[in-house]
Design a protein around this motif. Sequence first.
Motif, PDB file in Angstrom:
ATOM      1  N   ASP A  97      15.430  -2.973  19.409  1.00  0.00           N
ATOM      2  CA  ASP A  97      16.503  -3.969  19.449  1.00  0.00           C
ATOM      3  C   ASP A  97      15.980  -5.400  19.499  1.00  0.00           C
ATOM      4  O   ASP A  97      16.730  -6.346  19.248  1.00  0.00           O
ATOM      5  CB  ASP A  97      17.402  -3.718  20.667  1.00  0.00           C
ATOM      6  CG  ASP A  97      18.168  -2.403  20.555  1.00  0.00           C
ATOM      7  OD1 ASP A  97      18.409  -1.958  19.413  1.00  0.00           O
ATOM      8  OD2 ASP A  97      18.519  -1.829  21.600  1.00  0.00           O
ATOM      9  N   ASP A  98      14.690  -5.559  19.818  1.00  0.00           N
ATOM     10  CA  ASP A  98      14.103  -6.896  19.912  1.00  0.00           C
ATOM     11  C   ASP A  98      13.501  -7.368  18.594  1.00  0.00           C
ATOM     12  O   ASP A  98      13.074  -8.520  18.482  1.00  0.00           O
ATOM     13  CB  ASP A  98      12.995  -6.913  20.983  1.00  0.00           C
ATOM     14  CG  ASP A  98      13.515  -6.521  22.352  1.00  0.00           C
ATOM     15  OD1 ASP A  98      14.498  -7.142  22.803  1.00  0.00           O
ATOM     16  OD2 ASP A  98      12.949  -5.594  22.963  1.00  0.00           O
ATOM     17  N   LEU A  99      13.449  -6.476  17.607  1.00  0.00           N
ATOM     18  CA  LEU A  99      12.824  -6.815  16.331  1.00  0.00           C
ATOM     19  C   LEU A  99      13.863  -6.838  15.216  1.00  0.00           C
ATOM     20  O   LEU A  99      14.753  -5.978  15.171  1.00  0.00           O
ATOM     21  CB  LEU A  99      11.737  -5.789  15.989  1.00  0.00           C
ATOM     22  CG  LEU A  99      10.617  -5.622  17.031  1.00  0.00           C
ATOM     23  CD1 LEU A  99       9.655  -4.523  16.591  1.00  0.00           C
ATOM     24  CD2 LEU A  99       9.869  -6.924  17.250  1.00  0.00           C
ATOM     25  N   PRO A 100      13.740  -7.779  14.293  1.00  0.00           N
ATOM     26  CA  PRO A 100      14.728  -7.895  13.204  1.00  0.00           C
ATOM     27  C   PRO A 100      14.461  -6.911  12.075  1.00  0.00           C
ATOM     28  O   PRO A 100      14.194  -7.281  10.935  1.00  0.00           O
ATOM     29  CB  PRO A 100      14.525  -9.346  12.738  1.00  0.00           C
ATOM     30  CG  PRO A 100      13.082  -9.610  12.978  1.00  0.00           C
ATOM     31  CD  PRO A 100      12.734  -8.854  14.237  1.00  0.00           C
ATOM     32  N   LEU A 101      14.549  -5.612  12.406  1.00  0.00           N
ATOM     33  CA  LEU A 101      14.303  -4.578  11.407  1.00  0.00           C
ATOM     34  C   LEU A 101      15.476  -3.616  11.352  1.00  0.00           C
ATOM     35  O   LEU A 101      15.995  -3.205  12.398  1.00  0.00           O
ATOM     36  CB  LEU A 101      13.033  -3.798  11.749  1.00  0.00           C
ATOM     37  CG  LEU A 101      11.687  -4.507  11.567  1.00  0.00           C
ATOM     38  CD1 LEU A 101      10.564  -3.630  12.111  1.00  0.00           C
ATOM     39  CD2 LEU A 101      11.428  -4.827  10.106  1.00  0.00           C
ATOM     40  N   PRO A 102      15.905  -3.223  10.153  1.00  0.00           N
ATOM     41  CA  PRO A 102      16.983  -2.228  10.054  1.00  0.00           C
ATOM     42  C   PRO A 102      16.493  -0.861  10.506  1.00  0.00           C
ATOM     43  O   PRO A 102      15.301  -0.545  10.418  1.00  0.00           O
ATOM     44  CB  PRO A 102      17.324  -2.235   8.552  1.00  0.00           C
ATOM     45  CG  PRO A 102      16.085  -2.730   7.882  1.00  0.00           C
ATOM     46  CD  PRO A 102      15.461  -3.703   8.829  1.00  0.00           C
ATOM     47  N   ALA A 103      17.414  -0.044  10.988  1.00  0.00           N
ATOM     48  CA  ALA A 103      17.064   1.281  11.517  1.00  0.00           C
ATOM     49  C   ALA A 103      16.357   2.136  10.473  1.00  0.00           C
ATOM     50  O   ALA A 103      15.492   2.945  10.813  1.00  0.00           O
ATOM     51  CB  ALA A 103      18.326   1.981  12.015  1.00  0.00           C
ATOM     52  N   GLU A 104      16.707   1.942   9.199  1.00  0.00           N
ATOM     53  CA  GLU A 104      16.102   2.776   8.156  1.00  0.00           C
ATOM     54  C   GLU A 104      14.642   2.417   7.870  1.00  0.00           C
ATOM     55  O   GLU A 104      13.973   3.085   7.085  1.00  0.00           O
ATOM     56  CB  GLU A 104      16.906   2.703   6.862  1.00  0.00           C
ATOM     57  CG  GLU A 104      17.053   1.319   6.262  1.00  0.00           C
ATOM     58  CD  GLU A 104      18.305   0.599   6.765  1.00  0.00           C
ATOM     59  OE1 GLU A 104      18.760  -0.321   6.058  1.00  0.00           O
ATOM     60  OE2 GLU A 104      18.815   0.970   7.842  1.00  0.00           O
ATOM     61  N   HIS A 105      14.123   1.374   8.508  1.00  0.00           N
ATOM     62  CA  HIS A 105      12.718   1.002   8.358  1.00  0.00           C
ATOM     63  C   HIS A 105      11.868   1.476   9.535  1.00  0.00           C
ATOM     64  O   HIS A 105      10.653   1.235   9.552  1.00  0.00           O
ATOM     65  CB  HIS A 105      12.576  -0.516   8.221  1.00  0.00           C
ATOM     66  CG  HIS A 105      12.936  -1.024   6.872  1.00  0.00           C
ATOM     67  ND1 HIS A 105      12.838  -2.356   6.511  1.00  0.00           N
ATOM     68  CD2 HIS A 105      13.411  -0.383   5.771  1.00  0.00           C
ATOM     69  CE1 HIS A 105      13.231  -2.513   5.262  1.00  0.00           C
ATOM     70  NE2 HIS A 105      13.588  -1.326   4.799  1.00  0.00           N
ATOM     71  N   LEU A 106      12.485   2.145  10.494  1.00  0.00           N
ATOM     72  CA  LEU A 106      11.778   2.514  11.725  1.00  0.00           C
ATOM     73  C   LEU A 106      11.501   4.009  11.800  1.00  0.00           C
ATOM     74  O   LEU A 106      12.290   4.829  11.317  1.00  0.00           O
ATOM     75  CB  LEU A 106      12.609   2.109  12.948  1.00  0.00           C
ATOM     76  CG  LEU A 106      12.980   0.632  13.089  1.00  0.00           C
ATOM     77  CD1 LEU A 106      13.918   0.449  14.278  1.00  0.00           C
ATOM     78  CD2 LEU A 106      11.738  -0.222  13.248  1.00  0.00           C
ATOM     79  N   GLY A 107      10.367   4.366  12.433  1.00  0.00           N
ATOM     80  CA  GLY A 107      10.085   5.754  12.760  1.00  0.00           C
ATOM     81  C   GLY A 107      10.121   6.684  11.561  1.00  0.00           C
ATOM     82  O   GLY A 107       9.806   6.300  10.430  1.00  0.00           O
ATOM     83  N   LEU A 108      10.529   7.919  11.814  1.00  0.00           N
ATOM     84  CA  LEU A 108      10.579   8.915  10.746  1.00  0.00           C
ATOM     85  C   LEU A 108      11.523   8.527   9.610  1.00  0.00           C
ATOM     86  O   LEU A 108      11.177   8.705   8.442  1.00  0.00           O
ATOM     87  CB  LEU A 108      10.981  10.283  11.321  1.00  0.00           C
ATOM     88  CG  LEU A 108       9.864  11.060  12.037  1.00  0.00           C
ATOM     89  CD1 LEU A 108      10.429  12.295  12.716  1.00  0.00           C
ATOM     90  CD2 LEU A 108       8.761  11.451  11.056  1.00  0.00           C
ATOM     91  N   PRO A 109      12.732   7.970   9.889  1.00  0.00           N
ATOM     92  CA  PRO A 109      13.619   7.574   8.780  1.00  0.00           C
ATOM     93  C   PRO A 109      13.000   6.512   7.872  1.00  0.00           C
ATOM     94  O   PRO A 109      13.320   6.451   6.680  1.00  0.00           O
ATOM     95  CB  PRO A 109      14.860   7.037   9.502  1.00  0.00           C
ATOM     96  CG  PRO A 109      14.843   7.694  10.839  1.00  0.00           C
ATOM     97  CD  PRO A 109      13.398   7.794  11.196  1.00  0.00           C
ATOM     98  N   GLY A 110      12.132   5.675   8.429  1.00  0.00           N
ATOM     99  CA  GLY A 110      11.524   4.614   7.635  1.00  0.00           C
ATOM    100  C   GLY A 110      10.173   4.972   7.062  1.00  0.00           C
ATOM    101  O   GLY A 110       9.462   4.105   6.557  1.00  0.00           O
ATOM    102  N   SER A 111       9.817   6.260   7.118  1.00  0.00           N
ATOM    103  CA  SER A 111       8.501   6.701   6.668  1.00  0.00           C
ATOM    104  C   SER A 111       8.604   7.528   5.388  1.00  0.00           C
ATOM    105  O   SER A 111       9.038   8.689   5.428  1.00  0.00           O
ATOM    106  CB  SER A 111       7.831   7.538   7.768  1.00  0.00           C
ATOM    107  OG  SER A 111       7.678   6.791   8.949  1.00  0.00           O
TER     108      SER A 111
END
Length: 265
Positions: A209-223
Amino acid sequence: MRIGVLVKQVPATENVRIDEETGTMVREGVEAELNPLDLHAVEEAVRLKDRLGEGTEITVISMGPPQAQKAVRAAIAMGCDRGLLLSDRRFAGSDTLATARTLAAGVKKAGGFDILLSGERATDGETGQVGPAVGQVLGMSVLTFVSAVESAGKGSLVVRRAVEGGHERVEAPLPAMLSVVKEINTPRLCTLGGKIRAKKTEIPVLGADDLPLPAEHLGLPGSPTKVVKVSYPQITRSGKKVSAADSVDGAVEEILSVLRGRGIV
């Protein structure tokens, strides 16, 4: 000048395990350490600070579970000034691209750097991709396999790179991202004073929540990289057992026969 160092906490080499269902590395309950190759990046950052003098500050940044604070503090004990940890369950399972995006967002949150360093690769993934990818995301000059930093300042730096068959000398504008090889230096041992300072230093922790990144760029969904199968090499040995229970001379002759057949004796 502002210097940043990317470090990673990795499982001790002999303890690396993979979850066969998810294809991700098992980190819970596993003994961990600061990535050995990152020690050279930390050492070079401290040496650069000594050369550049007053006004130079080093920030070490890591992404990982809460216990990765240990790696950040180890870097501070070596001479870095401050640290930042990116930690959130939503970062779990990140491949090199998702990791690079997250670290790049953390670098921006920290205010950016003139020089950003990392080790050549991490001993768990062995890809060597994250450091250069962070530089690419941030639009920095990217220099890999750096074996020496000859000069830095006034908007540019000069480095020596290890290449096949020798070295090349490169000048690049700042800001620059340097991925260093272990031949660049010998990491120092932490002093007692450094360990005390590291223990007292507050390490801010930033989540998704502190970083300006969409959820689809994070973790397994963003890999985009997925491990579809995990297999382990089967170690087998074929041989013949020679027994001396009945006759020692017979056993010796049998062994000599095998060696003669192979042209050894």
